[in-house]
Write an enzyme that holds these catalytic residues in place. Structure first.
Site, PDB file in Angstrom:
ATOM      1  N   CYS A   1      -6.088   8.131   3.867  1.00  0.00           N
ATOM      2  CA  CYS A   1      -6.633   7.240   4.897  1.00  0.00           C
ATOM      3  C   CYS A   1      -8.102   7.005   4.579  1.00  0.00           C
ATOM      4  O   CYS A   1      -8.587   7.412   3.520  1.00  0.00           O
ATOM      5  CB  CYS A   1      -6.440   7.836   6.294  1.00  0.00           C
ATOM      6  SG  CYS A   1      -7.235   9.452   6.506  1.00  0.00           S
ATOM      7  N   THR A   2      -8.823   6.395   5.470  1.00  0.00           N
ATOM      8  CA  THR A   2     -10.211   6.012   5.187  1.00  0.00           C
ATOM      9  C   THR A   2     -11.124   7.209   4.909  1.00  0.00           C
ATOM     10  O   THR A   2     -11.784   7.285   3.876  1.00  0.00           O
ATOM     11  CB  THR A   2     -10.800   5.199   6.354  1.00  0.00           C
ATOM     12  OG1 THR A   2      -9.919   4.138   6.677  1.00  0.00           O
ATOM     13  CG2 THR A   2     -12.170   4.641   5.989  1.00  0.00           C
TER      14      THR A   2
END
Length: 355
Positions: free
Chosen positions: A201-202
């Site tokens: 994810c980020t």
């Protein structure tokens, strides 16, 4: 006469602030945060008085968010956060810089500290990263892992994020929110068939919680990218990278490229999805009002309000003022807020902030 002497000094201070680069810090930590409710006001006060903007989420399971401000101010905020009881020393923390030429209005419009049930909302009772998570994989090891034939690589982000960039060959669940992820897992993954699962994810927080969820469902070999995409882009040379496109970020930069510089995307001010030059040419796009993805999601009455807001923003910008955010507050209101914030802090802490 005194007022006239103050104005040049104030104007010079404002110019200096505009010319300074901003430090953006993305952070999170799962830990037993028993006094998170009592921490909110002192943390908000400290951030605002130091000129820090952004969003921080507090819950019993920890802290999550991104803040931006002068490097010295970010340093003081991080020192304060690292002092929270039970947080430990290994808080996930990633830095990037925003130059004045890249984003004149900064990374965030205001500072928010919110109390939540979860610092990243999965919505599944019993999923607790404080007790059990998958295996961390460093950026230098990530390429070797996700290119293996026996590994299923999954992007745990939402569609508005994945559409502008992801890792080569990654599976996109096409979720609109993280709450949809458990149902997608139930419908598409099998512990017996998907024996090794790698997620990203980020910044690392969503995939960390996702690994905890998969482990609770019987998946045994579960991995996640340490520090998320942002850490990978920082550590892995572009020539050796398997990342394709840009990375969506949750601030006014909207996206960053492989060098962590501000990318080509801007934000639709109606739905907040990322848009680029090509999107502006599509039917349904109207500056400040709608984009092709959200034109059918709002009523004409909504769009009327959006147009009024957009016109107000343009008028304020034309005369060098702000219409949105903390900088748009009238002087008296801003002064009253500052006094209220200072009331949440002990005198010794106020003196430290002024040093």
């Amino acid at each position: 006469a005194t007022a006239q002497k103050k104005r040049p000094a104030e104007e010079m201070k404002k110019r200096e602030e505009k010319e300074r680069p901003l430090l953006v810090a993305a952070l999170y930590k799962f830990f037993d945060f028993k006094d998170y409710k009592e921490t909110r006001n002192p943390l908000l006060a400290r951030c605002e008085l130091l000129g820090v903007t952004g969003t921080l989420l507090l819950a019993e399971e920890g802290i999550n968010g991104t803040v931006a401000g002068p490097p010295d101010s970010i340093k003081k905020i991080m020192e304060y956060i690292r002092g929270f009881k039970g947080i430990g020393k290994d808080i996930s923390y990633k830095e990037s810089t925003v130059l004045p030429s890249e984003r004149s209005d900064g990374a965030f419009l205001r500072m928010k500290v919110r109390l939540k049930k979860e610092i990243v909302t999965l919505g599944v009772e019993g999923t607790d990263p404080r007790k059990k998570v998958g295996t961390y994989v460093t950026p230098s090891e990530w390429n070797d892992l996700i290119t293996r034939e026996d590994v299923t690589c999954i992007d745990t982000r939402n569609t508005y994020e994945t559409k502008i960039g992801t890792f080569k060959g990654a599976v996109d669940p096409r979720t609109e929110s993280f709450r949809e992820f458990p149902k997608w897992v139930e419908d598409n993954l099998d512990p017996k068939k998907n024996t090794k699962v790698a997620m990203f994810c980020t910044g690392g927080i969503r995939c960390e919680k996702a690994t905890s969820y998969l482990l609770s469902k019987g998946f045994e070999s579960v991995y996640h990218l340490k520090g998320g995409i942002l850490n990978y882009l920082k550590e892995v040379p572009e020539s050796k990278s398997t990342w394709e496109g840009e990375c969506f970020v949750f601030d006014e930069r909207v996206s960053v490229d492989h060098k962590l510089r501000v990318g080509k995307y801007e934000k639709c001010r109606a739905c907040r999805r990322p848009i680029c030059d090509e999107d502006r040419k599509k039917e349904g796009f109207e500056e400040g009002v709608s984009c092709a993805d959200c034109i059918s999601e709002y009523t004409e009455e909504d769009r009327k309000r959006f147009r009024q807001r957009h016109e107000a923003v343009k008028r304020a910008k034309a005369i060098g003022k702000h219409h949105l955010g903390s900088k748009a507050r009238p002087h008296k209101r801003a002064k009253a807020r500052k006094e209220k914030l200072e009331s949440h802090l002990p005198q010794k802490m106020l003196e430290e902030l002024k040093e």
